[in-house]
Scaffold this active site. Structure first.
Site, mmCIF file in Angstrom:
data_model
loop_
_atom_site.group_PDB
_atom_site.id
_atom_site.type_symbol
_atom_site.label_atom_id
_atom_site.label_comp_id
_atom_site.label_asym_id
_atom_site.label_seq_id
_atom_site.Cartn_x
_atom_site.Cartn_y
_atom_site.Cartn_z
ATOM 1 N N GLU A 430 1.081 -1.082 -0.170
ATOM 2 C CA GLU A 430 -0.033 -0.055 -0.131
ATOM 3 C C GLU A 430 0.905 1.531 0.432
ATOM 4 O O GLU A 430 0.846 1.620 0.729
ATOM 5 C CB GLU A 430 -1.283 -0.407 1.247
ATOM 6 N N GLU A 509 -3.572 -8.331 -0.047
ATOM 7 C CA GLU A 509 -3.822 -8.884 0.901
ATOM 8 C C GLU A 509 -5.848 -8.608 1.034
ATOM 9 O O GLU A 509 -6.180 -7.711 -0.047
ATOM 10 C CB GLU A 509 -3.503 -7.752 1.163
#
Length: 781
Positions: A430, A509
Site C-alpha cells: 500500500e 491482502e
C-alpha cells in the site's frame, strides 16, 4: 534453500576471566560457525562510552539473546510507540559481550552475523564502529578481522546499541533489541563469500532435472590461488546423487563466481504436500585440502504465474490460499522460538492455508527454513513504505528508504533466494508514493530490476493501494509489474485482468468474506489471495485494545470461530462446525456452545453450520431438527432456527450417505475445575523450543465453560520456567512475564521453557474455587 555451517564450533566459558572463549583447534574444519547468543549483558537505557572495552557493565543484567525488551512492558497508553506499537515501550538499549579467540585463529578472517536488531543499530568491536543499520528486520554481517585480540587471556568486546526512541515508527508492534539469533564465523582468507551460493533448478520433469550452482569465491590472501571447486548433491534420503569439480584461478584480493551444472535423474520434487529438500555441499579445495565448505539446502520445483491459468507448481494448477503474518508471537513478542512458529503454521495448514505473505518485512531465516520443510508458499515482502509516510508510523522506514533501499533489498534477496518456499517477491505494501508519474515508475522499476539481477528465477509484485486513485491500471504502471498485486477491492482486480487478459494477477491482502473467496475460486486466472490476517497481532489498535483481531487464529494460537468457515472452503478433509447466535432470536455474536448466559430467557436459537460435506443433519437431544444439502453456491453456511432446550445439540455430516464428521455441543454446568493440555509432550533445553500449556476452565464433567473468567495461577516444579502467559483478549494489557492470567472465553496459556538437559517439568494451574490440575513435560536430550 538455506545456508548451513559445516560444523558448529565449540564454545565454553572461561571461568577465571568470566568471558566467553571461542575455541577452534587445528583439527576442526576450515570454516567454523558458532552460536553467539549466550552470555550478553544488557541495559535498558543509554550509556555514554558503553562501546569502549573498559566500560564497567558488571551492574547490567545478564541474559542470552534473542531478546525483546519491549515485550517486557509495561503497557502504557502514553508510550510513544502509540497504537502501532501496541502501547509498549521503545527507548534505547545496550548489549555487550566479552569473548576471546585462540591464538591459532589470528591469521583467519572473523565475521559476526545478526539476523535482526530492532532498530537503528550501531555495532562496535573493541571500540571500533563497524556500522549502522536502520532497518530492524534485515539480516547483516560485519567483518571483525583487524580489530581483534587473540589468545585465551585477551578479551574482545562486542557492543550493540539499539535506538527505538524516534516514534511512532511502525504501524504494528516491532519489538526492540537483539531479537533474533547471532553467529560468529571464522574462515580462511580463501572462502565462500557471504550469501554467495545460489542454487537453482531447471528443465524439470519426472525423469530428470538440472541443478545450477553459482558459488562466489573470495580470495583475501596475498597470492594468486589455483583452486578446485567441488559441489556434491545430497538427496532427501541422504545419498550423494551427483558431484562436479571445476578449476578456478583467482587473483589476490579478488572474487570470482564459479558456475556449475549437475544433471539428476528421477528427482524428488518439492511441493506443498511432500516438500522434499536436497543439499548442495560446496568445497574449496587446494592440493586436495579443504579451505572452505558450505551446505545449501534447496528444492527442485517449477513455479509459473500465467495470465490465463494463474499459479502452477510442478505443472499442476494451484490456488495460493494464503495469509498475511507479522513477525511477532503474542506474549513472546518479536523474539519467537521456532517451536512457536511451527505450532502456529501447523494450525494454519490444518485450516487449509498453503501460503504466507511476510507482512511487511524480512522475516527470520529460520522462519523460511520452516516454510521449506512444511511446504508453504511464501510471498517475500521487503517494505511497508518507500518515501511517503503512513499514519501512526510517520517516523519509520520512509526516513531511510532513499539511502538504504538498495542495500536492504540486496541483503534480503541474497539471503532468501535459495528457499524453495519463496515463490514471489513483493517490494511494497500500500505504497503512498505517487505512482502516476515518472518518479513512481522509477522507484518500482529500480527495485524490480535489482531483484531480477540477483534472482532471475522469481517474479516481483507489490500490494497496490486504491488503484482507482493512483491510475495504475490506466497509466501503464501495471504493465511493468511481473505480477499485478492488489489489496482488497477484488472486483477491481478482476476487472483489470478482464480489461487486459495479459496481466498476471494475485490478491496480496484480502478480507475474510465469502464474496472475497468466490473470485479466487471461480476465476482461473486468479493466482491466489492472502487474508488479513492469519493470526491476531500486537499493535494497530486503539486503547484499551492493544492487539488487532483480524486473524483466523487468536494471539495464543487458538483457532477462532471464523477460521472454520475458511476451513470449509480451503480444507480437504471432511469437516463441520456449529455455531449459535449468543443472544436470543439472532442477537449478539456467533459462539460455538450450547450454554446461554441467561438460560431462562434464551428461547430461539439461530444456528449456522460451516461444512464442506454433501449433507448436514442436526439433532437436539437425539431428535432430528432437519437435514440440509450443500448450498447451490457451495460456500454459504447452512442455517437453522430452533427452540432452545438444555442438553445436547449434535451435528452429523455425510458424504455419499456415509457419516464423515460429527460435532456435539452440550449444555455445561458451573465452573468446577481446570483442565491442562500440552501442545507436545516433551521439550529440549534450547532457546528455540517451548511447550504451550492451555488451561481450560470446565464443569465437573470436563465440558469447557466459555463464559469463565477466573484468574489462573501457574507454577512450575523441576527444571523449567514460565516464559510468558497470555489469553486471547485483545484488551488485556497485563504483563506477559508473570505467572497468572485471567481466563478469556474460558482459557489462557502458559509458555514453558526448559533450563536443564534432563528431568521432568511439572506445571500446575490453580484458581480460587476450582480444582487444581497438573501436567508433566519430559525433557529430552
Amino acid at each position: 534453500m538455506k545456508k548451513m555451517s559445516s560444523l558448529l564450533y565449540k564454545t565454553c566459558m572461561a571461568i577465571a576471566g568470566c568471558f566467553l572463549l571461542v575455541s577452534i583447534n587445528a583439527q576442526q574444519p576450515s570454516r567454523t560457525t558458532s552460536s553467539f547468543d549466550a552470555g550478553w549483558k544488557f541495559l535498558k537505557a543509554d550509556a555514554k562510552g558503553a562501546e569502549q572495552n573498559d566500560f564497567n557493565d558488571v551492574p547490567w543484567r545478564s541474559l542470552d539473546v534473542p531478546h525483546d525488551w519491549s515485550i517486557e512492558g509495561p503497557y502504557d497508553r502514553n508510550n510513544t510507540t502509540g497504537r502501532g506499537g501496541g502501547y509498549l515501550p521503545g527507548g534505547i538499549g545496550w548489549y555487550r559481550k566479552t569473548f576471546s579467540l585462540n591464538e591459532s585463529d589470528a591469521k583467519k578472517l572473523v565475521f559476526i552475523e545478526f539476523d535482526g536488531i530492532m532498530a537503528n543499530s550501531d555495532v562496535w568491536i573493541n571500540g571500533y564502529h563497524l556500522g549502522k543499520r536502520p532497518n530492524g528486520y534485515v539480516s547483516f554481517e560485519y567483518e571483525l578481522t583487524g580489530h581483534l585480540n587473540f589468545g585465551k587471556d585477551k578479551k574482545n568486546v562486542i557492543a550493540v546499541r539499539a535506538d527505538n526512541t524516534v516514534q511512532p515508527a511502525s504501524r504494528w508492534y516491532t519489538g526492540a533489541g537483539i531479537y533474533r539469533h547471532v553467529r560468529l564465523s571464522v574462515t580462511n582468507p580463501v572462502h565462500l563469500a557471504h550469501w554467495g551460493s545460489f542454487v537453482t533448478t531447471s528443465d524439470i520433469t519426472a525423469e530428470k532435472a538440472t541443478v545450477n550452482i553459482e558459488a562466489k569465491i573470495s580470495n583475501q590472501s596475498t597470492a594468486v590461488q589455483n583452486l578446485v571447486i567441488q559441489t556434491s548433491i545430497i538427496s532427501p534420503d541422504g545419498k550423494t546423487v551427483g558431484t562436479i569439480e571445476s578449476r578456478q584461478k583467482i587473483e589476490s584480493k579478488k572474487e570470482e563466481t564459479v558456475k556449475q551444472k549437475i544433471l539428476l535423474t528421477k528427482p524428488a520434487l518439492w511441493d506443498i504436500e511432500n516438500p522434499q529438500l536436497y543439499k548442495a555441499i560446496t568445497k574449496i579445495l587446494m592440493d586436495k585440502k579443504s579451505l572452505d565448505e558450505e551446505a545449501t539446502s534447496f528444492g527442485i520445483r517449477d513455479i509459473r504465474f500465467d495470465a490465463a491459468t494463474g499459479f502452477s507448481l510442478n505443472g499442476k494448477n494451484l490456488k495460493i490460499k494464503g495469509v498475511c503474518l507479522h513477525h511477532e508471537a503474542g506474549a513472546l513478542g518479536a523474539a519467537v522460538p521456532l517451536t512457536a512458529w511451527k505450532r502456529r503454521l501447523q494450525s494454519l495448514k490444518d485450516l487449509g492455508v498453503n501460503g504466507i505473505r511476510t507482512a511487511h518485512n524480512a522475516v527470520a531465516p529460520e522462519f523460511l527454513d520452516l516454510c521449506d520443510k512444511m511446504g508453504l508458499l511464501v510471498m517475500n515482502e521487503t517494505f511497508d513504505t518507500w518515501n511517503s509516510a503512513k499514519s501512526h508510523a510517520e517516523k519509520g522506514y520512509n526516513l531511510y528508504f532513499t539511502d538504504w533501499w538498495e542495500r536492504d533489498t540486496r541483503d534480503i534477496v541474497l539471503r532468501d533466494r535459495n528457499h524453495p518456499s519463496v515463490v514471489i517477491y513483493s517490494i511494497g505494501n500500500e505504497i503512498h508514493d505517487k505512482l502516476n508519474d515518472s518518479t513512481g515508475f522509477k522507484k518500482y522499476k529500480m527495485q524490480q530490476d535489482l531483484i531480477h539481477l540477483l534472482d532471475p528465477t522469481r517474479p516481483v509484485t507489490m500490494a497496490l493501494f486504491r488503484p482507482g486513485i493512483s491510475k495504475v491500471y490506466e497509466n501503464g504502471f501495471a504493465e511493468i509489474m511481473d505480477v499485478v498485486g492488489q489489496n482488497y477491492r477484488e472486483n477491481e482486480l478482476v476487472a483489470a485482468h478482464e480489461k487486459n487478459p495479459n496481466r498476471k494477477v494475485i490478491g496480496t491482502e484480502n478480507g475474510h468474506g465469502q464474496g472475497v473467496w468466490l473470485p479466487l475460486r471461480d476465476k482461473p486466472y486468479m493466482s491466489g489471495q492472502f487474508l488479513w490476517t492469519g493470526i491476531d497481532y500486537l499493535g494497530e489498535s486503539d486503547w484499551p485494545e492493544v492487539a488487532h483481531g483480524s486473524g483466523l487464529l487468536d494471539k495464543t494460537g487458538g483457532a477462532k470461530d471464523i477460521a472454520y468457515q475458511r476451513q470449509s472452503w480451503w480444507g480437504d478433509k471432511p469437516m463441520l462446525y456449529v455455531m449459535r447466535k449468543q443472544g436470543n432470536d439472532g442477537a449478539g455474536d456467533w459462539i460455538s456452545d450450547w450454554s446461554p448466559t441467561d438460560i431462562d430467557t434464551y428461547d430461539q436459537a439461530m444456528l449456522q453450520v460451516f461444512s464442506n460435506c454433501d449433507e448436514v443433519e442436526l439433532f437436539l437431544n437425539d431428535v432430528s431438527v432437519g437435514s440440509k444439502a450443500r448450498p447451490a453456491d457451495n460456500a454459504s453456511p447452512r442455517s437453522w432456527s430452533i427452540t432452545f432446550h438444555k442438553g445436547t445439540l449434535k451435528a452429523v455430516a455425510k458424504n455419499a450417505g456415509k457419516i464423515v464428521a460429527e460435532q456435539q455441543l452440550i449444555t455445561t454446568g458451573n465452573p468446577a475445575k481446570i483442565v491442562l493440555s500440552a501442545h507436545k509432550p516433551s521439550i529440549e533445553n534450547n532457546w528455540d523450543d517451548v511447550v504451550y500449556i492451555t488451561a481450560t476452565v470446565t464443569d465437573e464433567a470436563g465440558l469447557p465453560c466459555l463464559n469463565a473468567t477466573d484468574k489462573i495461577r501457574f507454577n512450575t516444579d523441576g527444571p523449567g520456567v514460565i516464559a510468558a502467559v497470555d489469553n486471547a483478549d485483545l484488551s488485556c494489557s497485563d504483563p506477559y512475564l508473570t505467572k497468572e492470567r485471567w481466563a478469556f472465553k474460558g482459557k489462557c496459556i502458559a509458555i514453558i521453557k526448559a533450563n536443564a538437559n534432563t528431568g521432568v517439568i511439572k506445571v500446575t494451574a490453580a484458581a480460587d474455587g476450582l480444582k487444581t490440575e497438573s501436567i508433566n513435560i519430559n525433557i529430552k536430550n
